[in-house]
Design an enzyme around this catalytic site. Structure first.
Site, PDB file in Angstrom:
ATOM      1  N   GLU A   1     -79.761 -85.707   6.631  1.00 21.95           N
ATOM      2  CA  GLU A   1     -80.935 -84.610   7.412  1.00 21.95           C
ATOM      3  C   GLU A   1     -82.012 -85.024   8.584  1.00 21.95           C
ATOM      4  O   GLU A   1     -82.574 -86.006   8.686  1.00 21.95           O
ATOM      5  CB  GLU A   1     -81.946 -83.499   6.676  1.00 21.95           C
ATOM      6  CG  GLU A   1     -81.819 -82.929   7.712  1.00 21.95           C
ATOM      7  CD  GLU A   1     -81.382 -81.953   8.405  1.00 21.95           C
ATOM      8  OE1 GLU A   1     -81.744 -81.298   9.712  1.00 21.95           O
ATOM      9  OE2 GLU A   1     -80.754 -81.360   8.118  1.00 21.95           O
TER      10      GLU A   1
ATOM     11  N   GLY B   1     -75.113 -57.780  19.000  1.00 25.22           N
ATOM     12  CA  GLY B   1     -74.279 -57.730  17.328  1.00 25.22           C
ATOM     13  C   GLY B   1     -75.891 -57.321  16.848  1.00 25.22           C
ATOM     14  O   GLY B   1     -76.908 -57.613  16.563  1.00 25.22           O
TER      15      GLY B   1
ATOM     16  N   HIS C   1     -76.457 -44.625 -14.106  1.00 21.82           N
ATOM     17  CA  HIS C   1     -77.601 -43.734 -13.937  1.00 21.82           C
ATOM     18  C   HIS C   1     -79.016 -43.597 -13.721  1.00 21.82           C
ATOM     19  O   HIS C   1     -79.393 -43.589 -14.848  1.00 21.82           O
ATOM     20  CB  HIS C   1     -76.905 -42.074 -14.356  1.00 21.82           C
ATOM     21  CG  HIS C   1     -77.060 -41.269 -13.275  1.00 21.82           C
ATOM     22  ND1 HIS C   1     -76.723 -40.730 -12.419  1.00 21.82           N
ATOM     23  CD2 HIS C   1     -78.328 -40.276 -14.290  1.00 21.82           C
ATOM     24  CE1 HIS C   1     -77.112 -39.570 -12.289  1.00 21.82           C
ATOM     25  NE2 HIS C   1     -78.013 -39.204 -12.639  1.00 21.82           N
TER      26      HIS C   1
END
EC number: 1.8.1.4
Length: 584
Positions: free
Chosen positions: A125, A276, A552
């Site tokens: 990195e 966007g 539900h």
């Protein structure tokens, strides 16, 4: 849905794609360390039994390489093992079985899967672990959007009265909001780092460069570089904000998403170039905090890339009622930052004729025209690879293709750097797919099964094709396309939350029940989409999924009713989705 979605442009002849976005998972196996997820050991620390368990996951350890959009070039190796034993050396004489250049979400996901598969792996990195998603993208932006969602609810007097609640005027502390985003990014970044350490992943800090077949170097140029070898190499260097020509970014009044996430100030009036994903989410944040927003969009309509029907509904809810106006069909040909007491000046030209369309003077401008691949300095010339508009060419298995059209042995590229689908979770899925291949199992990721989401209030989500794309495909391949829809206004949970504005849309083949696309606009749309994306990934057809049982009352029943509303022809007869007694 196409693998790369075109979004608004600020200047001609530029193709862009949406910001990568990531998901999180908190399961307790090594598979849990996908995306931005955490493993329990990484969160609570490792005791002796945890350390032993971590070592049992694989006899090998992992490390990942990254040079993602880094200005900071360090030559520092961070020990990633939970003991002095860092796995079994490669049997073929390599330093590692796998080296991954880039410790973002894609590299992280690939590294952890590699550990699970028994590969000795390394991760480089060049900046900070987590890449764009964690540090400058989806993670801090979700913190800001969490604030904007609560502000909207508290400011909506009618909404509060519907619950019988009385709330005093809502306010916010800008620095407190900014700290919330920064602290979240820091926490997730540390968790990702710790998760790799917990599994024995070597984290090598510095810029990664491919020197040749199966060989890379990392470190700071001219200050001590280290050369290592690996049987396989994955490039996962991500992307950076795309800034079109003519736009001067000063990081204060003319900014990219990288700067905006710091929330150093809230302008009274801000222009957002691009409508966007990035532009929409920031319009949600800024308007909730009191700003007026002006969209500058190159195409003739706002929200390009979304299914047109969903886009129209979303515009009616997310844009029209808010302090937002727009200029469509225009480019921002030049943007000058505020200076010497003068405002930000934006010069507009017609997107087709290039004729001047006037100027705007605003307090700030956010450049939300998408992202560009970060692929410079990778040493691609050493392996005869030429980028295409900055993207590294790959085949369907993410293997890199050289300038002669040949596959480069042992070299792969995932995530934003290959441009197939610029989403963080797509990068991770690609990385996992590559690891499957290099460990002996052929695997091809179906990008049409990868969902995407825009975290506005309400949210937008999608998977697969839009209706126009599906109809075009049907015409070419000779099959009919049908559409089914359900409304959130018929859902008990949505009504209980007083959030019944929403629509779910199913695009499918009536001849065989294949799901071509699903698009949702409404409460928790980003969570609901996964039932559809998993169905596409598993090849489940409507006539099978309609028998699934949903609790539900839940929002998931929106999808339940959607699948039951479809009409599928089976053996010459038409089967309509079953309707059961009871309320939804």
């Amino acid at each position: 849905m196409q693998s790369a979605m075109t979004m608004s442009l600020a200047s001609p002849s530029l193709t862009i794609a949406p910001r990568s976005d990531c998901s999180s998972s908190t399961f307790l196996t090594s598979r849990s360390l996908r995306f931005c997820g955490l493993k329990r050991e990484a969160i609570f620390g490792l005791n002796s039994s945890h350390s032993a368990a971590a070592r049992l996951v694989s006899s090998s350890s992992a490390a990942v390489f990254s040079s993602s959009s880094s200005k900071q070039r360090l030559n520092l190796k961070v020990s990633a093992s939970v003991s002095n034993d860092n796995g079994t050396p490669s049997k073929e004489g390599f330093d590692y079985d796998l080296v991954i250049i880039g410790a973002g979400v894609g590299g992280h996901g690939a590294a952890l899967h590699a550990v699970e598969k028994g590969l000795k792996t390394a991760i480089i990195e060049g900046d900070v672990v987590g890449g764009t998603c964690v540090n400058r993208g989806c993670v801090p932006s979700k913190a800001l959007l969490a604030v904007s969602g609560r502000m909207r609810e508290l400011q909506n007097e009618h909404h509060m009265k519907a619950f019988g609640l009385q709330v005093a005027a809502a306010g916010y502390d800008r620095q407190g909001v900014a700290d919330h985003a920064n602290n979240l990014a820091s926490k997730i970044r540390n968790n990702l780092t710790n998760s790799m350490k917990a599994l024995g992943v070597d984290i090598l800090m510095g810029a990664g460069t491919v020197l040749g077949p199966q060989k890379v170097k990392y470190g700071k140029a001219g200050a001590g570089e280290t050369v290592i070898t690996a049987k396989y190499i994955i490039i996962a260097t991500g992307s950076i904000p795309l800034v079109p020509k003519g736009i001067e970014v000063d990081g204060k009044t003319v900014i990219t998403s990288d700067h905006a996430l710091k929330l150093e100030f809230v302008p009274e009036w801000i222009a957002i170039v691009g409508s966007g994903y990035i532009g929409l989410e920031f319009s949600d944040v800024y308007t909730a905090l009191g700003s007026e927003v002006t969209f500058i969009e190159a195409l003739d309509q706002l929200m390009p890339g979304f299914d047109p029907e969903i886009g129209k509904l979303a515009q009616r809810v997310l844009i029209n009622p808010r302090k937002i106006d727009s200029h469509t069909g225009v480019f921002a040909s030049k943007i000058t930052p505020a200076k010497d007491g003068k405002p930000v000046i934006i010069e507009l030209i017609d997107a087709k004729t290039r004729e001047p369309k006037g100027t705007l003077e605003v307090d700030a401008a956010l450049i939300a025209t998408g992202r560009a691949p970060f692929t410079e300095g990778l040493g691609l010339e050493n392996i005869n690879v030429q980028t295409q508009r900055g993207f590294i060419p790959v085949d369907e298995r993410m293997q890199v293709i050289d300038a002669d059209g040949k596959l480069v042995p042992h070299l792969y590229c995932i995530g934003d750097a290959n441009g197939k689908m610029m989403l963080a979770h797509a990068a991770s899925a690609q990385g996992i797919s590559v690891v499957e291949q290099v460990t002996g199992k052929d695997h091809i990721l179906n990008h049409l099964s990868v969902p995407a989401a825009c975290f506005t209030h309400p949210e937008i989500s999608m998977v697969g094709l839009t209706e126009p794309q599906a109809r075009e495909k049907g015409e070419k391949e000779g099959f009919e396309v049908s559409v089914a829809k359900t409304s959130f206004k018929a859902n008990t949970k949505a009504l209980a939350e007083n959030e019944a504005e929403g629509l779910a849309k199913l695009i499918y083949r009536p001849d065989n029940g294949e799901i071509l696309g699903v698009h949702i606009f409404g409460l928790h749309a980003a969570d609901l989409i996964h039932e559809a994306s998993n169905a596409i990934a598993m090849g489940t057809h409507i006539q099978d999924i309609k028998f699934a049982v949903h609790a539900h009352p839940t929002l998931s029943e929106v999808l339940d009713e959607l699948f039951k509303a479809a009409r599928v022809e089976v053996n010459g007869s038409i089967r309509v989705g079953m309707q059961f007694a009871g309320h939804t």
